[in-house]
Design a protein around this motif. Structure first.
Motif, PDB file in Angstrom:
ATOM      1  N   LYS A 323       0.721  -1.155   0.072  1.00 33.93           N
ATOM      2  CA  LYS A 323       0.200   0.040  -0.432  1.00 33.93           C
ATOM      3  C   LYS A 323       1.022   1.260   0.128  1.00 33.93           C
ATOM      4  O   LYS A 323       1.779   1.587   1.230  1.00 33.93           O
ATOM      5  CB  LYS A 323      -0.650  -0.374   0.954  1.00 33.93           C
ATOM      6  CG  LYS A 323      -1.537  -0.981   1.112  1.00 33.93           C
ATOM      7  CD  LYS A 323      -2.632  -1.129   0.028  1.00 33.93           C
ATOM      8  CE  LYS A 323      -3.688  -2.617   0.455  1.00 33.93           C
ATOM      9  NZ  LYS A 323      -5.093  -2.464  -1.065  1.00 33.93           N
ATOM     10  N   GLY A 324       1.124   2.488  -1.148  1.00 37.07           N
ATOM     11  CA  GLY A 324       1.327   3.005  -0.869  1.00 37.07           C
ATOM     12  C   GLY A 324       1.359   4.349   0.017  1.00 37.07           C
ATOM     13  O   GLY A 324      -0.185   4.197  -0.808  1.00 37.07           O
ATOM     14  N   ILE A 325       1.765   4.924  -0.252  1.00 36.22           N
ATOM     15  CA  ILE A 325       1.446   6.540   0.479  1.00 36.22           C
ATOM     16  C   ILE A 325       1.374   6.918  -0.260  1.00 36.22           C
ATOM     17  O   ILE A 325       2.114   8.090  -1.783  1.00 36.22           O
ATOM     18  CB  ILE A 325       2.834   7.118   0.932  1.00 36.22           C
ATOM     19  CG1 ILE A 325       3.267   6.273   2.401  1.00 36.22           C
ATOM     20  CG2 ILE A 325       2.896   8.380   1.774  1.00 36.22           C
ATOM     21  CD1 ILE A 325       4.284   6.625   3.415  1.00 36.22           C
ATOM     22  N   GLU A 326       0.236   8.220  -0.167  1.00 40.07           N
ATOM     23  CA  GLU A 326      -0.746   8.956  -0.536  1.00 40.07           C
ATOM     24  C   GLU A 326      -0.584  10.502  -1.040  1.00 40.07           C
ATOM     25  O   GLU A 326      -0.631  11.561  -1.378  1.00 40.07           O
ATOM     26  CB  GLU A 326      -2.041   8.705  -1.499  1.00 40.07           C
ATOM     27  CG  GLU A 326      -2.275   7.017  -1.541  1.00 40.07           C
ATOM     28  CD  GLU A 326      -4.519   7.120  -2.057  1.00 40.07           C
ATOM     29  OE1 GLU A 326      -4.421   6.260  -2.453  1.00 40.07           O
ATOM     30  OE2 GLU A 326      -5.044   8.269  -0.915  1.00 40.07           O
ATOM     31  N   ALA A 327      -0.209  11.231   0.444  1.00 34.32           N
ATOM     32  CA  ALA A 327      -0.344  11.991   0.566  1.00 34.32           C
ATOM     33  C   ALA A 327       0.886  11.990   2.153  1.00 34.32           C
ATOM     34  O   ALA A 327       0.760  10.889   3.213  1.00 34.32           O
ATOM     35  CB  ALA A 327      -1.743  12.788   1.130  1.00 34.32           C
ATOM     36  N   ILE A 328       1.340  13.401   2.682  1.00 35.34           N
ATOM     37  CA  ILE A 328       2.144  13.464   4.093  1.00 35.34           C
ATOM     38  C   ILE A 328       1.785  14.442   4.388  1.00 35.34           C
ATOM     39  O   ILE A 328       1.850  15.873   3.191  1.00 35.34           O
ATOM     40  CB  ILE A 328       4.022  12.595   3.946  1.00 35.34           C
ATOM     41  CG1 ILE A 328       4.321  13.071   5.040  1.00 35.34           C
ATOM     42  CG2 ILE A 328       3.980  13.810   2.536  1.00 35.34           C
ATOM     43  CD1 ILE A 328       5.968  12.848   4.816  1.00 35.34           C
ATOM     44  N   GLN A 329       1.896  15.219   5.961  1.00 34.86           N
ATOM     45  CA  GLN A 329       1.919  15.777   6.270  1.00 34.86           C
ATOM     46  C   GLN A 329       2.994  16.076   7.391  1.00 34.86           C
ATOM     47  O   GLN A 329       3.285  15.011   8.002  1.00 34.86           O
ATOM     48  CB  GLN A 329       0.904  16.526   7.499  1.00 34.86           C
ATOM     49  CG  GLN A 329      -0.358  16.355   5.726  1.00 34.86           C
ATOM     50  CD  GLN A 329      -1.899  16.434   6.810  1.00 34.86           C
ATOM     51  OE1 GLN A 329      -2.214  15.701   7.275  1.00 34.86           O
ATOM     52  NE2 GLN A 329      -1.801  17.606   7.000  1.00 34.86           N
ATOM     53  N   VAL A 330       3.828  17.172   7.420  1.00 36.59           N
ATOM     54  CA  VAL A 330       4.672  17.407   8.030  1.00 36.59           C
ATOM     55  C   VAL A 330       5.013  19.040   8.704  1.00 36.59           C
ATOM     56  O   VAL A 330       4.956  19.632   7.988  1.00 36.59           O
ATOM     57  CB  VAL A 330       6.333  16.884   7.163  1.00 36.59           C
ATOM     58  CG1 VAL A 330       7.430  17.163   8.158  1.00 36.59           C
ATOM     59  CG2 VAL A 330       6.345  15.830   6.102  1.00 36.59           C
ATOM     60  N   LYS A 331       5.594  18.545  10.328  1.00 41.06           N
ATOM     61  CA  LYS A 331       5.128  20.380  10.718  1.00 41.06           C
ATOM     62  C   LYS A 331       6.356  20.206  11.514  1.00 41.06           C
ATOM     63  O   LYS A 331       6.703  18.754  12.396  1.00 41.06           O
ATOM     64  CB  LYS A 331       4.219  20.585  11.347  1.00 41.06           C
ATOM     65  CG  LYS A 331       3.703  19.235  12.647  1.00 41.06           C
ATOM     66  CD  LYS A 331       2.270  19.594  12.040  1.00 41.06           C
ATOM     67  CE  LYS A 331       0.974  18.623  13.166  1.00 41.06           C
ATOM     68  NZ  LYS A 331      -0.404  19.346  13.721  1.00 41.06           N
ATOM     69  N   LEU A 332       6.930  21.030  11.747  1.00 44.42           N
ATOM     70  CA  LEU A 332       8.032  21.420  13.074  1.00 44.42           C
ATOM     71  C   LEU A 332       7.221  22.071  14.269  1.00 44.42           C
ATOM     72  O   LEU A 332       6.319  22.999  14.384  1.00 44.42           O
ATOM     73  CB  LEU A 332       8.857  21.962  13.079  1.00 44.42           C
ATOM     74  CG  LEU A 332       9.708  21.231  11.537  1.00 44.42           C
ATOM     75  CD1 LEU A 332      10.702  22.707  11.304  1.00 44.42           C
ATOM     76  CD2 LEU A 332      10.594  20.620  11.706  1.00 44.42           C
ATOM     77  N   ILE A 333       7.527  21.501  15.507  1.00 42.98           N
ATOM     78  CA  ILE A 333       6.664  21.619  16.623  1.00 42.98           C
ATOM     79  C   ILE A 333       7.201  22.074  17.564  1.00 42.98           C
ATOM     80  O   ILE A 333       8.534  21.327  18.245  1.00 42.98           O
ATOM     81  CB  ILE A 333       5.583  20.852  16.878  1.00 42.98           C
ATOM     82  CG1 ILE A 333       4.820  20.495  15.989  1.00 42.98           C
ATOM     83  CG2 ILE A 333       4.866  21.830  18.579  1.00 42.98           C
ATOM     84  CD1 ILE A 333       3.116  19.761  16.570  1.00 42.98           C
ATOM     85  N   ASP A 334       7.369  23.041  18.103  1.00 36.59           N
ATOM     86  CA  ASP A 334       8.611  23.266  19.864  1.00 36.59           C
ATOM     87  C   ASP A 334       8.072  22.142  21.258  1.00 36.59           C
ATOM     88  O   ASP A 334       7.152  22.749  21.099  1.00 36.59           O
ATOM     89  CB  ASP A 334       8.689  25.195  19.796  1.00 36.59           C
ATOM     90  CG  ASP A 334       8.992  25.559  19.012  1.00 36.59           C
ATOM     91  OD1 ASP A 334       9.998  25.580  18.516  1.00 36.59           O
ATOM     92  OD2 ASP A 334       7.985  26.957  18.601  1.00 36.59           O
ATOM     93  N   ARG A 335       8.895  22.032  21.403  1.00 37.95           N
ATOM     94  CA  ARG A 335       9.110  21.457  22.895  1.00 37.95           C
ATOM     95  C   ARG A 335       8.604  21.961  23.920  1.00 37.95           C
ATOM     96  O   ARG A 335       9.312  23.503  23.806  1.00 37.95           O
ATOM     97  CB  ARG A 335      10.204  20.254  23.624  1.00 37.95           C
ATOM     98  CG  ARG A 335      10.516  19.532  22.118  1.00 37.95           C
ATOM     99  CD  ARG A 335      11.540  18.620  22.394  1.00 37.95           C
ATOM    100  NE  ARG A 335      12.065  17.493  21.597  1.00 37.95           N
ATOM    101  CZ  ARG A 335      13.415  16.774  21.476  1.00 37.95           C
ATOM    102  NH1 ARG A 335      14.356  17.117  22.078  1.00 37.95           N
ATOM    103  NH2 ARG A 335      13.027  16.150  20.292  1.00 37.95           N
ATOM    104  N   LYS A 336       7.584  21.675  24.836  1.00 30.77           N
ATOM    105  CA  LYS A 336       6.988  22.460  26.162  1.00 30.77           C
ATOM    106  C   LYS A 336       8.595  21.923  27.068  1.00 30.77           C
ATOM    107  O   LYS A 336       8.972  21.357  27.483  1.00 30.77           O
ATOM    108  CB  LYS A 336       5.673  22.042  26.264  1.00 30.77           C
ATOM    109  CG  LYS A 336       5.341  22.460  25.116  1.00 30.77           C
ATOM    110  CD  LYS A 336       2.968  22.567  25.863  1.00 30.77           C
ATOM    111  CE  LYS A 336       2.570  23.511  24.670  1.00 30.77           C
ATOM    112  NZ  LYS A 336       1.492  23.080  24.816  1.00 30.77           N
TER     113      LYS A 336
END
Length: 336
Positions: A323-336
């Protein structure tokens, strides 16, 4: 990007932008020889341009009087990856670990002969590459294309003769330094990647760009935005992740059917080989990982849907189900 790395034997550099990608951290330990299947060098080289239908390229083009630099040695050229799952390469990661040398033919089919001067120039280049990278100059490390994938290439070339001549040149010459030439990409950002046949700048901050089967490279998106599509049965073949245009900012690996896990940096996957990504792991490179920021991501797989959000090198996507990947979301989050 300081410049493109070539042998100092080159007589010129082709100024056109050609298909290439990250080596994913792989060491160069093979040389793979090809023939053009044409007597016209320009016809051959023009098939290697970004946006072209062939989806191929090589590091060098050899003629009786020329050694032409095409893709810098620090990049992977698209010359020996096979044509898909039905044609798996006989060595692992051939494009990532090798330098590809194309040679113009002196005659057409069926013999596809090569001029002896072309063979000589090819052997000189092989000797130089072997010396610079410490590659043994033998038939286990200098291969014909047909020894890597199912193909008639390199035509009428006698690879044994090339290796024999290269061994002679190595024995009678000293080590050389590579030639660094101005990058073809210098007018763009560090990560100027094809966007529907044109080169565009990566955005500031986090940038993600997806290469979709049958669609090619799509537009850059930013942190948390969707790269790719869902519900259209179109899978991702490659993903580029940058921070302020830096291709070395994000490392990790992808899982490809029939190949398993492949380490990558910046560019995750291949194009022109019909190999879909099944899973991915992303992490910040050391200079960006100061313990203050997480890289967080999730993927959408055909008939499976969205994965859970994962972070910092964890696996997103399910393997072993084709099953191939159709989409991706990536984000950077500051650690608390």
């Amino acid at each position: 990007m300081a410049g493109e790395v070539f042998s100092n034997l080159i007589t010129s550099v082709n100024p056109k932008v050609m298909n290439s990608g990250s080596r994913g951290g792989c060491k160069i330990d093979r040389i793979i020889l090809h023939h053009n299947a044409t007597t016209n060098k320009d016809v051959a080289m023009n098939t290697w341009l970004v946006g072209g239908a062939a989806g191929t390229s090589a590091h060098y083009e050899i003629t009786p009087t020329e050694i032409i630099g095409c893709v810098g040695e620090q990049y992977a050229a698209w010359h020996a990856g096979g044509t898909g799952p039905a044609d798996p390469p006989k060595i692992s990661n051939p494009n990532y670990r090798s330098i590809g040398i194309e040679n113009v033919n002196s005659t057409g089919a069926p013999s596809w002969s090569l001029d002896p001067r072309t063979i000589t120039n090819c052997a000189r280049l092989v000797a130089d590459i072997c010396k610079r990278y410490g590659i043994p100059c033998d038939r286990q490390h200098v291969l014909g294309h047909n020894e890597v994938t199912a193909t008639a290439c390199p035509g009428g070339m006698n690879v044994n003769e090339v290796v024999r001549l290269a061994q002679t040149y190595m024995a009678n010459s000293g080590a050389s330094n590579p030639k660094i030439v101005k990058s073809k990409y210098s007018q763009y950002s560090t990560a100027s990647i094809q966007d529907n046949g044109k080169y565009t700048k990566a955005p500031a901050g986090l940038g993600v760009q997806a290469h979709m089967s049958g669609k090619g490279w799509r537009k850059w998106v930013g942190s948390g935005e969707l790269a790719g599509s869902t519900g259209k049965s179109t899978t991702l073949e490659a993903v580029i992740v940058t921070i302020n245009g830096d291709l070395k900012a994000v490392e990790g690996a992808i899982h490809v059917a029939s190949k398993g896990w492949i380490s990558c940096a910046g560019t995750f996957g291949t194009t022109g080989q019909k190999l879909q990504i099944e899973a991915i792991k992303l992490k910040l490179a050391k200079k960006y990982d100061q313990g203050k920021t997480d890289i967080v991501y999730r993927v959408h797989q055909s008939s499976i849907g969205w994965s859970a959000w994962v972070k910092n090198g964890q696996q997103a996507g399910i393997t072993g189900k084709t099953k191939g990947i159709e989409a991706i979301q990536v984000k950077l989050i500051d650690r608390k």
